[in-house]
Structures are given as structure tokens and as C-alpha cells.
Scaffold this motif. Structure first.
Motif, PDB file in Angstrom:
ATOM      1  N   PHE A   6      -8.326 -22.366 -39.626  1.00 41.05           N
ATOM      2  CA  PHE A   6      -6.994 -22.054 -39.136  1.00 41.05           C
ATOM      3  C   PHE A   6      -6.508 -23.119 -38.153  1.00 41.05           C
ATOM      4  O   PHE A   6      -5.377 -23.595 -38.247  1.00 41.05           O
ATOM      5  CB  PHE A   6      -6.972 -20.667 -38.476  1.00 41.05           C
ATOM      6  N   LYS A  10      -3.319 -25.516 -38.438  1.00 41.09           N
ATOM      7  CA  LYS A  10      -2.300 -25.492 -37.390  1.00 41.09           C
ATOM      8  C   LYS A  10      -1.973 -26.915 -36.919  1.00 41.09           C
ATOM      9  O   LYS A  10      -0.833 -27.233 -36.602  1.00 41.09           O
ATOM     10  CB  LYS A  10      -2.826 -24.651 -36.226  1.00 41.09           C
ATOM     11  N   GLN A  34       3.286 -14.307 -37.356  1.00 41.36           N
ATOM     12  CA  GLN A  34       3.360 -15.689 -36.860  1.00 41.36           C
ATOM     13  C   GLN A  34       2.172 -16.549 -37.293  1.00 41.36           C
ATOM     14  O   GLN A  34       2.337 -17.687 -37.718  1.00 41.36           O
ATOM     15  CB  GLN A  34       3.431 -15.723 -35.324  1.00 41.36           C
ATOM     16  N   LEU A  35       0.968 -15.984 -37.163  1.00 40.88           N
ATOM     17  CA  LEU A  35      -0.217 -16.783 -37.481  1.00 40.88           C
ATOM     18  C   LEU A  35      -0.289 -17.067 -38.982  1.00 40.88           C
ATOM     19  O   LEU A  35      -0.678 -18.159 -39.407  1.00 40.88           O
ATOM     20  CB  LEU A  35      -1.486 -16.065 -37.008  1.00 40.88           C
ATOM     21  N   GLN A  38       2.107 -19.834 -39.725  1.00 46.58           N
ATOM     22  CA  GLN A  38       1.538 -21.128 -39.319  1.00 46.58           C
ATOM     23  C   GLN A  38       0.520 -21.626 -40.350  1.00 46.58           C
ATOM     24  O   GLN A  38       0.524 -22.792 -40.740  1.00 46.58           O
ATOM     25  CB  GLN A  38       0.852 -21.005 -37.952  1.00 46.58           C
TER      26      GLN A  38
END
Lengths: 582, 81
Positions: A6, A10, A34-35, A38
Motif C-alpha cells: 500500500f 501511495k 480514501q485509502l 489512493q
């Protein structure tokens, strides 16, 4: 490809997306997204997409979809991703009476139907719906399987109904999180701490996989998918080395760890039946390498399953390039399986677009590993897809045959090509219409005809219609070219349509067609053929078509003087179905 | 492990997760001092810290944290346990 973490994904967010293909997505979720957004954006970068993502506010699925003027529709997405979480589903379920629980799935699916109907009314966007990873709430234990008012019972039913819904709606696709849960397990896919603190229902470690799975669907719809699987043989397709061990000692079927290879072959065979082209690339004597395919009783794959079989002592990079040239598909649509890390690395460094899975050391783990990669995502499936191998086999034979000729004419002569020339009729009508719809490149004016309009041409006194088939010693291409001549003033015929399938380029087919047109013109006392080229973004290849055939330009159109026409040399023999006259 | 040693190990984790090279943690550093440190990146920091020190925090422990010093003390307690 190794999936990045992750935080790795990002970091991509700060990179330059300007040169990448832009795709507009909208993400709607009833949990914190949100994550996920991303991860999605970052994963897009990995495979060359600039995802332009509209992220709706928290828990706004209904509002955004049912409101025709919502910011969702204003963002004009190409794809709408809808993520409803099992956690929210569960809390909704718990509020119901025991009687209502029994029809929970039915109610939920009709709600999803409404969502889709509303979305379809406002946008042409494809809709990607997350299905539900299971939560066994352990209220009924195993007995939930016998109890239609249990959560697990209703949840599983919803997942099945979502599949049916996707099957009925061509623009709806399922993001199969339930299957990912099956692969990775519940403790991996969710981090309770993150869920409780932020209402994010996926763990950081799992998010890249969710992002990949979503992107796999988008990419396959956008035309990026795998078409071919290239197999190494020794210790990949069977256990052992055929050249050393001999046909009776290779491990396949019940011998040694043969089961692992048998199951891999069964998988490859299923892929082939789905339309994936299989090829072989092996360092071996060709005759020895082929022997198991011909004679070994336990082999699942046979020579008829393999579109291109390359076994020699050349390096694999060249051999894979050869396979690519025969199949004429992009390297990025091919997967290469090889047990040897050295070969894999060499191929990878020379052909970086090629997908080369890092197979586990133990062949017992090959298949389960390959399944987790989701290499063969697709956005369509038709029954005809399974004939693809045969067509490519024929093409492969042509190409290897062509190599034995230095002179093109000799090669063409040797093909024994026959073309059936026929006016449109009720038998060829569907194919004529299909070809008119699909041909973009070799198409001079790109006039599209449906079956209805083809029908009208059949009975028209103003038109001559031509359809051409082509077959040769290697196979039958079927109907591959269409011409429509329109009678204008006396002595003149206008070429309303001239199109051809690109599969038969460089066969002299266009010369053959012109000979036939001129023949018809002469028989009907026509002195001039008039052609026209209308440029589109795709038909650049026929820009000089009329010039090359000897037409002369006049007022933006092209003229051919029929009486002065010298028949072109061709190596295609005509089989004429009925002459035409007006 | 001493607090200073823990901070030295935390610093690169914060830089990595928050993608901010200029971070220099002290015991008193809190979310108010670093722009990128919000509730969403906080959980990412926690997950990374757990992995690095091979420990697990409870949700309540996380919610009680006010600054880097608190985090260091918590790590110490967990490691001592």
C-alpha cells in the motif's frame, strides 16, 4: 508482476501521470474509501493508467445515484465503482424482524436493480459492483445453512443474485471480493483496528489486491487483456526432462508428482476452450518434444490444442518473438510460464511487456499460485471463442510455409487460393452485414449496412453486389471482402463500398477483386469505374488504394477506364456463383 | 530499549508513511506538528510500527496516544511484557 505494498502504491501518487491513458472513474462507498482510492490511483500508475477518480462523500451511494443532477453524473465517469460493505449490510440486517430477514436478499437485490436502472438512465458508464466477503456472525453456527433468516444464508444468496444481475446487464460487472477473501482469508483482508478507528473495511495489506482486482476489470473492458499462454515443457508442463528421461519416465498422471502437472494442463485446456491461445516454447528436439503430446496416454494437452509449437535450441527470446509474429498479437497480451528462473529473467529483460509469472520452486504450488494472479480477466465470452486456436494454427502453418519461399509469387502460387465470388443473397447476408459493421481499416468509404439494408440491395436494380470468400491449402477464411457498385449515369459505376478483412492482406486479393469488377463492368457495357476514399481515423492503410490499382484522380474521386484495363496477375482462382446484369 | 533509540527507529517509519523527508521526531511531536499526520495516516503509522517492533496495540491504547513520547512508552511497555 509483484504487487506493491500500500505505501508503495501511495508513493506513486506523486509521480507524473500526464503521459498515461486517462480513465474516469467514480467511487461510491458506504464505508471510508480514501485509502482504497489512493491504492486504486497508485495501482493504475503501475499498469499505465491515469485514473481520474471522482470520490463521493462518505455513505452517499443512494444520493449520488438517484439524484439526476448529482456531482457523480457531473463528473461524467466511464466507470462507476460501487462498494457496499458487508459490515453495513449486517447492521441493516439486524434491524429487521425475523420475517423480514427471510426476504432480505430479495429486497436488497431489487434495490441494486433500482440503482442500476437509475444509473443507466443518466450515464453510459459501466458499473462495477463489489460483492460481499462473508461475515459469519455465528448466531446460528452451522445451522445458518438450514435457516433462511440467518445472515450467512441471505448474504450468500445475495452474492449469487449479484452474479445473475451482472449476467443480465451487459454493463454491470462484479468485483469479486468474496473470491479474494477465499484466497487470502479473513484475518488478512480486514484489520479490525483500522475498521473500528476509521471505518475502512479492508486492511492496508489487502488494499493493493482490491485495487488490482478493480483495475483488472477496467483494463479488460478497455481492451487490455491476455490472449495467449506460452508454455515451457520440461518441469513446467510435465515433470522431468523428456530428452534425458524419455517419454515413459516423465512425470504426468500418476507417476511421481505428475498430478501437479496434470492439473496445470487441465487448467490450460480450460483456458484454451475459453479462447486463450496456447503456444509451446521449449529447448528440445522438436520430434522428441512433440512425442508426449502425440503418444503419452496421460497427457491432457494434445498437439491440436497448441496453436504454435516451437521446440529447438535457439534462445527463448527469439522463439517468443517468433510466436508473437505468427499470432500477430501484442507482447503485452501474452503470458510465459517457465520453471527456470534464468530463462524467465532473460525473457523479462528482453521483452518487458510480456507477463512472466515468478513460479514457485515447488511444482505442486504452480497452479494455486497462478490462480491467485488473475491473469486471464476478460470482459466478454462467446461460444465461437474456442475456435480461435484452429484459425491461428492455420496461420502458423502458412507462415512457416512462407519461410521456405524466397519468392513471394512462388509462395502465393503454392497456396492454391480459391475465391468464391457471389452477389449478396439470403445465405451470405448476415456475414456481409457483420463485415460491413466491423471493418474499419480496409474500408474505403465506411458505409455501414445492416441486414435490412443488405436485403434491399439484393433486389435493387441500381446495384451490383459482390461478396468474396477465400480459402487456401491451410484453411478457409470464409467471406472476407465486399463490394457494392452503384449505377449512376450511363456507362458509369460508382464504388459505393469496398471493404476487406485484414486477415487476408498481401494475398493479391484486391487485384483479384478489381479483375472481377472490371469483368462485370465490361459485360454490362460500363466504361468507367469511379472510386472514392473517405478518410477516417482508422482507414489510413487504404489511402492510396485506388492510386495503387491504377485509377486516376479527378475532382477528389478516382476513375478507371474500363476498356483500357489490363488484367492484373493474381494467384487466386475464381469460383463464380451467378453473373449479374441490371 | 531507550526512548531515543525508539525514536531513531520511528523516524524513518514516519518519513515513509507520511512521505515527508523533513520529519524529525522528538518526544513532544504530535499530529498537530506534522501536516500529513491525520486519522487515516495515523492507522498506517500504527500498522507499520506494529510490524517493525513485532508488537500489537489495542484500539484503546491507540486512542490514548497524544504524542511520540506516549508512543515510545507504549512500545517500551509492550516490549517489556
Amino acid at each position: 508482476m509483484i504487487l506493491k505494498s500500500f505505501s508503495g502504491l501511495k508513493k506513486n501518487l506523486k509521480k507524473d501521470f500526464a503521459a498515461l491513458k486517462k480513465i474516469k472513474l467514480a467511487v461510491l462507498a458506504d464505508s471510508a474509501s480514501q485509502l482504497y482510492v489512493q491504492a486504486l490511483k497508485g495501482y493504475g500508475y503501475e499498469i499505465g493508467y491515469n485514473f481520474d477518480i471522482y470520490e463521493a462523500d462518505y455513505d452517499q451511494i443512494d444520493r449520488q445515484i438517484f439524484d439526476k443532477t448529482s456531482t457523480l453524473y457531473q463528473s461524467d465517469p466511464e466507470y462507476i465503482v460501487i462498494h457496499s460493505s458487508t459490515q453495513k449490510l449486517l447492521s441493516r440486517f439486524y434491524k429487521l424482524s425475523s420475517q423480514q430477514k427471510k426476504s432480505f436478499c430479495k429486497e436488497y437485490i431489487s434495490y441494486v436493480h433500482e440503482l442500476i436502472t437509475a444509473a443507466n438512465a443518466s450515464t453510459k458508464a459501466k458499473i462495477i459492483v463489489f460483492n460481499f466477503p462473508e461475515i459469519n456472525d455465528s448466531v446460528f453456527g452451522n445451522f445458518s445453512n438450514k435457516t433462511d433468516s440467518s445472515f450467512l444464508y441471505q448474504l450468500r444468496k445475495i452474492n449469487v443474485e449479484l452474479m445473475e444481475l451482472a449476467q443480465e446487464n451487459s454493463g454491470v460487472f462484479t468485483n469479486d471480493i468474496s473470491s479474494l477473501q477465499n484466497t487470502f482469508g479473513n484475518s488478512f483482508i480486514i484489520d479490525q483496528k483500522i475498521y473500528i478507528n476509521t471505518d475502512t473495511v479492508f486492511s492496508l495489506d489487502f488494499l493493493p489486491y482490491v485495487a488490482k482486482n478493480t483495475t483488472d476489470i477496467v483494463a479488460s473492458i478497455a481492451g487490455k487483456f491476455k490472449k495467449c499462454l506460452i508454455l515451457d515443457l520440461d518441469n513446467t508442463t510435465w515433470g522431468g526432462i523428456i530428452g534425458d528421461d524419455g517419454i515413459e519416465n516423465i512425470q504426468i498422471g500418476s507417476l511421481g508428482i505428475g498430478k501437479a502437472f496434470t492439473e496445470l494442463q487441465c487448467w490450460a485446456k480450460q483456458l484454451k476452450e475459453r479462447g486463450i491461445i496456447l503456444a509451446v516454447c521449449s529447448k528440445n528436439e522438436e520430434s522428441i518434444a512433440k512425442e508426449p503430446f502425440e503418444k503419452h496416454p496421460d497427457m491432457v494437452l494434445r498437439l491440436t490444442d497448441i496453436a504454435v509449437f516451437v521446440a529447438n535450441w535457439e534462445n527463448k527470446v527469439n522463439n517468443i518473438r517468433h510466436i508473437q509474429s505468427v499470432l500477430n498479437i501484442g507482447f503485452d497480451s501474452m503470458v510465459f510460464l517457465d520453471d527456470n528462473p534464468f530463462e524467465r529473467n532473460m525473457v523479462r529483460s528482453e521483452i518487458p511487456e510480456l507477463e512472466v509469472p515468478e513460479l514457485p520452486e515447488d511444482p505442486a504450488e504452480y497452479l494455486s499460485y497462478l490462480r491467485t494472479l488473475n491473469l486471464f480477466e476478460t470482459a466478454s465470452f462467446t461460444e465461437e471463442d474456442n475456435q480461435r486456436t484452429q484459425q491461428y494454427q492455420e496461420e502458423a502453418k502458412r507462415i512457416s510455409f512462407q519461410k521456405s519461399y524466397t519468392n513471394e509469387d512462388d509462395f502465393l502460387k503454392s497456396l492454391d487460393m480459391i475465391s468464391e465470388v457471389s452477389p449478396f443473397n439470403k445465405f451470405n447476408m448476415p456475414r456481409v452485414a457483420q463485415l460491413s459493421q466491423r471493418s474499419n481499416q480496409f474500408n474505403l468509404r465506411t458505409v455501414r449496412y445492416t441486414e435490412d439494408t443488405v436485403q434491399q440491395l439484393i433486389s435493387s436494380n441500381e446495384h451490383f453486389t459482390f461478396s468474396f470468400t477465400l480459402k487456401d491449402t491451410f484453411g478457409d477464411y470464409g467471406l472476407i471482402s465486399v463490394v457494392i457498385l452503384q449505377k449512376r449515369k450511363a456507362g458509369e459505376l460508382f464504388i459505393d463500398t469496398w471493404l476487406m478483412s485484414c486477415r487476408v492482406l498481401k494475398r493479391g486479393m484486391e487485384n483479384f477483386v478489381l479483375n472481377q469488377l472490371v469483368k462485370c463492368a465490361k459485360e454490362n457495357g460500363v466504361e468507367k469505374l469511379i472510386g472514392e476514399y473517405i478518410p477516417t481515423s482508422k482507414n489510413g492503410m487504404v489511402k492510396d488504394h485506388y492510386k495503387d490499382l491504377g485509377f486516376t484522380e479527378k475532382n477528389g474521386q478516382w476513375e478507371l477506364n474500363v476498356p483500357g484495363y489490363k488484367e492484373k496477375t493474381v494467384y487466386i482462382y475464381p469460383k463464380l456463383i451467378a453473373a449479374q446484369s441490371i | 530499549m531507550e526512548t531515543q533509540q525508539i525514536i531513531e527507529q520511528l523516524n524513518p517509519i514516519f518519513i515513509d508513511v507520511l512521505d515527508n523527508e523533513s520529519i524529525q521526531l522528538t518526544e513532544s511531536t504530535s499530529a498537530a506538528d506534522i501536516e500529513e499526520w491525520d486519522s487515516l495516516t495515523n492507522v498506517q503509522i500504527i500498522v507499520a510500527v506494529e510490524k517493525h517492533f513485532k508488537i500489537r496495540f489495542t484500539t484503546a491504547e491507540i486512542q490514548k496516544l497524544n504524542n511520540v513520547g506516549d508512543l515510545c512508552s507504549l512500545i517500551k511497555t509492550k516490549q517489556g511484557a
